[in-house]
Design a protein around this motif. Structure first.
Motif, PDB file in Angstrom:
ATOM      1  N   SER A   1      -2.058 -13.050 -63.814  1.00 17.06           N
ATOM      2  CA  SER A   1      -3.234 -13.763 -63.329  1.00 17.06           C
ATOM      3  C   SER A   1      -4.416 -13.699 -64.285  1.00 17.06           C
ATOM      4  N   ARG A   2      -4.503 -12.615 -65.078  1.00 13.73           N
ATOM      5  CA  ARG A   2      -5.657 -12.464 -65.968  1.00 13.73           C
ATOM      6  C   ARG A   2      -5.289 -12.274 -67.431  1.00 13.73           C
ATOM      7  N   GLY A   3      -4.018 -12.169 -67.706  1.00 17.21           N
ATOM      8  CA  GLY A   3      -3.597 -12.000 -69.092  1.00 17.21           C
ATOM      9  C   GLY A   3      -3.907 -10.642 -69.676  1.00 17.21           C
TER      10      GLY A   3
ATOM     11  N   SER B   1     -18.465   6.298 -58.325  1.00 19.13           N
ATOM     12  CA  SER B   1     -17.801   6.918 -59.472  1.00 19.13           C
ATOM     13  C   SER B   1     -16.722   6.000 -60.032  1.00 19.13           C
ATOM     14  N   VAL B   2     -15.973   5.349 -59.138  1.00 18.54           N
ATOM     15  CA  VAL B   2     -14.922   4.428 -59.565  1.00 18.54           C
ATOM     16  C   VAL B   2     -15.525   3.193 -60.228  1.00 18.54           C
ATOM     17  N   ALA B   3     -16.602   2.662 -59.646  1.00 17.38           N
ATOM     18  CA  ALA B   3     -17.213   1.433 -60.171  1.00 17.38           C
ATOM     19  C   ALA B   3     -17.611   1.580 -61.635  1.00 17.38           C
ATOM     20  N   ARG B   4     -18.081   2.772 -62.001  1.00 16.84           N
ATOM     21  CA  ARG B   4     -18.498   3.002 -63.394  1.00 16.84           C
ATOM     22  C   ARG B   4     -17.317   3.021 -64.358  1.00 16.84           C
ATOM     23  N   CYS B   5     -16.113   3.173 -63.841  1.00 16.32           N
ATOM     24  CA  CYS B   5     -14.939   3.293 -64.708  1.00 16.32           C
ATOM     25  C   CYS B   5     -14.124   2.003 -64.808  1.00 16.32           C
ATOM     26  N   ILE B   6     -14.446   1.008 -63.987  1.00 14.15           N
ATOM     27  CA  ILE B   6     -13.696  -0.254 -64.015  1.00 14.15           C
ATOM     28  C   ILE B   6     -14.118  -1.063 -65.234  1.00 14.15           C
TER      29      ILE B   6
ATOM     30  N   LEU C   1      -5.713  -1.588 -61.683  1.00  9.99           N
ATOM     31  CA  LEU C   1      -5.564  -0.923 -60.390  1.00  9.99           C
ATOM     32  C   LEU C   1      -6.554   0.232 -60.283  1.00  9.99           C
ATOM     33  N   VAL C   2      -7.110   0.405 -59.087  1.00 11.72           N
ATOM     34  CA  VAL C   2      -7.858   1.624 -58.770  1.00 11.72           C
ATOM     35  C   VAL C   2      -7.139   2.302 -57.607  1.00 11.72           C
ATOM     36  N   VAL C   3      -7.249   3.620 -57.542  1.00  9.63           N
ATOM     37  CA  VAL C   3      -6.452   4.403 -56.603  1.00  9.63           C
ATOM     38  C   VAL C   3      -7.349   5.297 -55.756  1.00  9.63           C
ATOM     39  N   ALA C   4      -7.069   5.328 -54.462  1.00  2.00           N
ATOM     40  CA  ALA C   4      -7.716   6.264 -53.540  1.00  2.00           C
ATOM     41  C   ALA C   4      -6.622   7.047 -52.820  1.00  2.00           C
TER      42      ALA C   4
ATOM     43  N   ALA D   1     -13.563  -2.194 -56.182  1.00  2.00           N
ATOM     44  CA  ALA D   1     -12.445  -2.913 -56.794  1.00  2.00           C
ATOM     45  C   ALA D   1     -12.516  -4.403 -56.470  1.00  2.00           C
ATOM     46  N   ALA D   2     -12.818  -4.728 -55.210  1.00  2.00           N
ATOM     47  CA  ALA D   2     -12.863  -6.132 -54.800  1.00  2.00           C
ATOM     48  C   ALA D   2     -13.941  -6.901 -55.549  1.00  2.00           C
ATOM     49  N   ARG D   3     -15.070  -6.255 -55.801  1.00  2.00           N
ATOM     50  CA  ARG D   3     -16.151  -6.940 -56.537  1.00  2.00           C
ATOM     51  C   ARG D   3     -15.700  -7.360 -57.923  1.00  2.00           C
ATOM     52  N   ARG D   4     -14.777  -6.626 -58.502  1.00  2.00           N
ATOM     53  CA  ARG D   4     -14.276  -6.957 -59.844  1.00  2.00           C
ATOM     54  C   ARG D   4     -12.927  -7.663 -59.799  1.00  2.00           C
ATOM     55  N   GLY D   5     -12.446  -7.966 -58.590  1.00  2.06           N
ATOM     56  CA  GLY D   5     -11.173  -8.667 -58.468  1.00  2.06           C
ATOM     57  C   GLY D   5      -9.977  -7.828 -58.877  1.00  2.06           C
ATOM     58  N   VAL D   6     -10.061  -6.511 -58.638  1.00  2.00           N
ATOM     59  CA  VAL D   6      -9.012  -5.577 -59.054  1.00  2.00           C
ATOM     60  C   VAL D   6      -8.284  -5.052 -57.817  1.00  2.00           C
TER      61      VAL D   6
END
Length: 628
Positions: free
Chosen positions: A301-303, A345-350, A356-359, A379-384
Motif C-alpha cells: 500500500s505504501r511501497g 512515547s510511541v508517537a515519537r518513534c513512528i 507496525l506498532v505494538v501494545a 498509529a491511526a494518525r499516521r495510517g500505521v
C-alpha cells in the motif's frame, strides 16, 4: 549575483557550455532559470562577504586542481572519459552502499556491542574467551538434568519388556539404551510406555491448586486434562491441510476463531464486524504472522522497503525474533514509570518506514496493560497498523473486567487496533500448541497467507507458517472452550485474581524488603528489592528454586515475577512463607548459593555492556539443552 569573482571565473566554461542547450529547450527553461537565479541572488547577497572570505583563499588550489585534471584527461578521447567517469561513479556508489550497510549493522547492533565484538575478535582475547566459554558450557551441560536413558541411537534389535524394566530399575546411566542408531526391530509398546513413564517421573510434579511453577501449566484440574487427552486421541491423525478429508477440523478451527473474536468484541453485531483470523501453533507464531501481514500490507500500500516496527522493551521476545526473521528494524519506545508503554512515547518513534506498532495486554514481565487506546490512536494518525499482544491475557482480561477489576480497554472496541494475538493454550486451558491471531479485516489477513500458483505439485495455499498441522490440538482448543464456557472461564478468572491480589497484598504487608512493580492488571505480579544494594533478588530466586518454586527472573530492573493460573488458587500462604524464610537466610548470608545458582549469570547480564557475550552464553546453554 554576489558570488566571488574567482568562483564566477571557474564556473564560466561550464555556463558557456550549458547556455546553448538551454536556449534550445525554450522559453520555459529561461523562466525557470531566471527564477532560480533570482532566488540564488537573494540568498547570495547576505552571504557574499562570508563566501568571499571562505572561497577566495581556496581558488588558486581549485584552479590548479582543475587545470591538472584537464591536463590529465586531455590525452583521453571523450568516450574514454565517459567510461572512466561511469566506472568511478559505480565504484563510489558501491563503496557508499557498503559503508551505509556497515553503519546500519553497527547502528542496529549498538556501538558498544560492535566495539565489544571487535575486541572479542582479537586473536589473544578470542582464545581466552574460548577457554572460558568451554568451561561455562561444560558447567551448563552438567547442570542440565539427564535421565541416563538418553536415546542417541536406535538399537539393532528391541529389548523385551522385562529386560527394559530391569534396566530402568537398575538405574544404569550409560549402557545399551544409549541409542544413536535406529534399531532393526522396535520395542514392544509396553516397554516403550514404561520407559517413558520413567522419563516422565523426573519432571516437576504438577499438583492442581498448589502448583509451584509460575505460569507453565494453565489447565485447571485433572478432569479437564482427561477430557483434552480423550479429544486428542479421537483426532490424533487429522490434518487441517486436507480440509476435504477432515472437514470437522476445519469447522472447529473456524468456530474457535469466531468464539475468540466475539469474546474480544469483534465479528457480527459489533463495531468491528469483519474481524477474521486463523489458528496457529502458539503465541510466537501468531505474533510472527501478524508482523508478516503488516509488513507486506505496508509494502503493497505504501511501497515501504525498509520496514520498522515500534515496540516497548517489555514486549515479548518474539518481536525480536520477528525482526531478525523478517529483516525489520526494531525501534524501542521507552516505558513510563508505571512500566506501561504510552501513546506519546510511541508517537515519537513512528517514522515514514514504520509498518507496525505494538501494545501488550498485559506485558509478560510486569503484568500491566499498555496504553492501548493512546498507542492505537498514535498509529491511526499516521495510517500505521497496531497489533495488540494478548497472548497472555486474551482469555483472562475480558473476564477480569466483568468481575469489576480495573482493566484498560485493549480489544477491537479500540479504534485503530488492527490485529490481536490470543493464546488458547494459556488461560483458554487447551493443550499446548494452539493460539489465535485476529485481524480487523480480511484485507490485512490475506497478507498472512502464502499462495503458490506455479508449483508443479499443483495449486497451493497455506494460512500459517506450517503446512501440515495437528488437527488434534485444534480439537482440544474447541473442546476446552465449549466445556468451560463463559461461566467456567469467569469462575476461573475469579479464583486466579483472588490469589494474585492476595499475594500482592501479603507481599506489601509482610515483606518490606520487596516492592511490587507497577499496578498489575492481571495474574502476573512482579516484585523487586526495595533496596537493591542490600538484597540480590537473583539470590532470592536461587533459594526459592531450592525450595521447589519456579519463578521467572527479570532484568532491567532486576526482579522476579509469579504468574498465577487456575492451578495456583491455594499457593499464596506457602509461597509467602518460603519467601520470608529465604529472606531470613539472605539477611545472614547475602551471597545465597554463590556460584552454584543463576545469580552470577544474571548479575553479569545486568552489568555487562557486551550483550553479544551474554548471547554466546545463551547459545552455549541451548547447544547443551539439545544434546542427548
Amino acid at each position: 549575483m554576489g558570488l566571488p569573482a574567482g568562483l564566477q571565473q571557474l564556473l564560466a566554461p561550464y555556463l558557456k557550455f550549458l547556455t546553448p542547450i538551454a536556449q534550445q529547450i525554450g522559453p520555459e527553461f529561461h523562466k525557470i532559470m531566471r527564477a532560480l537565479v533570482a532566488a540564488l541572488d537573494n540568498l547570495a547577497r547576505p552571504l557574499g562577504p562570508l563566501l568571499h572570505r571562505l572561497v577566495d583563499p581556496l581558488l588558486p588550489q581549485l584552479q590548479a586542481s582543475a587545470a591538472a585534471v584537464d591536463a590529465a584527461l586531455g590525452r583521453f578521447r571523450p568516450w574514454q572519459v565517459l567510461l572512466l567517469a561511469a566506472g568511478a561513479t559505480l565504484l563510489l556508489v558501491t563503496a557508499a552502499q557498503a559503508a551505509a550497510a556497515k553503519l546500519e549493522r553497527i547502528r542496529r547492533q549498538g556501538v558498544v556491542n560492535w566495539a565489544c565484538a571487535c575486541l572479542r575478535s582479537a586473536p589473544i582475547i578470542r582464545g581466552l574467551l574460548a577457554k572460558e566459554k568451554a568451561k561455562i558450557a561444560a558447567k551448563i551441560a552438567a547442570g542440565i538434568q539427564r535421565d541416563g536413558l538418553a536415546m542417541t541411537r536406535l538399537p539393532k534389535q528391541g529389548r523385551p519388556a522385562a529386560a527394559v524394566l530391569e534396566l530402568l530399575k537398575a538405574g544404569i546411566q550409560r549402557d545399551g539404551l544409549a541409542m544413536a542408531h535406529l534399531p532393526k526391530q522396535g520395542s514392544p509398546a509396553a516397554a516403550v510406555l514404561e520407559l517413558l513413564k520413567a522419563k516422565e517421573s523426573r519432571n516437576v510434579r504438577v499438583a492442581p491448586g498448589t502448583n509451584s511453577m509460575s505460569g507453565v501449566v494453565y489447565i485447571k484440574d485433572n478432569e479437564h486434562k482427561q477430557l483434552l487427552d480423550d479429544v486428542f486421541c479421537l483426532f490424533s491423525w487429522t490434518n487441517p491441510l486436507h480440509s476435504d478429508i477432515f472437514p470437522s477440523v476445519r469447522q472447529m478451527e473456524a468456530e474457535v476463531i469466531a468464539m475468540t473474536a466475539n469474546m474480544l468484541h469483534g465479528g457480527p453485531g459489533t463495531n468491528a464486524p469483519h474481524v477474521c483470523g486463523a489458528m496457529t501453533s502458539g503465541g510466537t507464531e501468531s505474533i510472527l504472522l501478524a508482523i508478516k501481514a503488516a509488513r507486506d500490507y505496508m509494502a503493497e500500500s505504501r511501497g515501504i522497503t525498509c520496514p520498522e516496527m515500534v515496540v516497548g522493551p517489555s514486549a515479548h521476545a518474539a518481536y525480536w525474533k520477528a525482526a531478525e526473521y523478517f529483516n525489520i528494524k526494531l525501534v524501542q519506545a521507552p516505558l513510563g514509570k508505571d512500566f506501561r508503554l504510552h501513546g506519546a512515547s510511541v508517537a515519537r518513534c513512528i517514522s515514514r518506514n514504520t509498518v507496525l506498532v505494538v501494545a501488550s495486554a498485559p506485558g509478560f514481565p510486569h503484568g500491566v496493560v499498555d496504553d492501548v487506546a493512546g498507542i492505537a490512536a498514535a498509529a491511526a494518525r499516521r495510517g500505521v497498523p497496531c497489533h495488540v499482544d494478548g497472548c497472555l491475557g486474551g482469555f483472562l482480561l475480558p473476564f477480569v473486567e466483568q468481575l469489576g477489576y480495573d482493566v484498560p480497554v485493549f480489544d477491537f472496541r479500540v479504534p485503530g487496533v488492527t490485529s490481536l494475538s490470543v493464546d488458547t493454550h494459556k488461560f483458554g486451558m487447551a493443550h499446548k500448541g494452539t493460539s489465535v491471531v485476529l485481524y480487523r479485516s480480511p484485507e490485512l489477513r490475506r497478507h498472512q497467507f502464502t499462495s503458490v500458483t506455479d508449483w508443479s505439485g499443483g495449486l497451493y495455499i497455506s494460512p500459517t507458517m506450517a503446512g501440515s498441522r495437528s488437527g488434534a490440538v485444534i480439537a482440544t482448543a474447541w473442546a476446552s472452550l465449549v466445556a468451560l464456557g463463559h461461566d467456567g472461564l469467569l469462575n476461573a478468572a475469579d479464583g486466579i485474581m483472588r490469589a494474585a491480589r492476595d499475594f500482592k497484598r501479603q507481599l506489601s504487608l509482610q515483606l518490606p524488603e520487596l516492592r511490587v512493580l507497577g499496578q498489575p492488571h492481571a495474574s502476573v505480579v512482579a516484585f523487586a528489592a526495595a533496596d537493591p544494594a542490600q538484597l540480590n533478588v537473583y539470590c532470592l530466586n536461587d533459594l526459592l528454586t531450592q525450595k521447589g518454586w519456579h519463578l521467572n527472573a527479570l532484568q532491567r530492573p532486576a526482579a522476579l515475577h509469579f504468574c498465577f493460573t487456575a492451578q495456583h488458587v491455594d499457593v499464596v500462604p506457602g509461597l509467602i512463607a518460603d519467601v520470608k524464610s529465604a529472606l531470613a537466610v539472605l539477611a545472614k548470608d547475602p551471597g545465597g548459593l554463590g556460584a552454584q545458582g543463576s545469580a552470577p549469570l544474571y548479575g553479569l547480564a545486568g552489568v555487562s555492556p557486551d550483550r553479544g557475550l551474554i548471547g554466546e552464553f545463551l547459545v552455549a546453554y541451548q547447544d547443551a539443552a539439545l544434546a542427548p
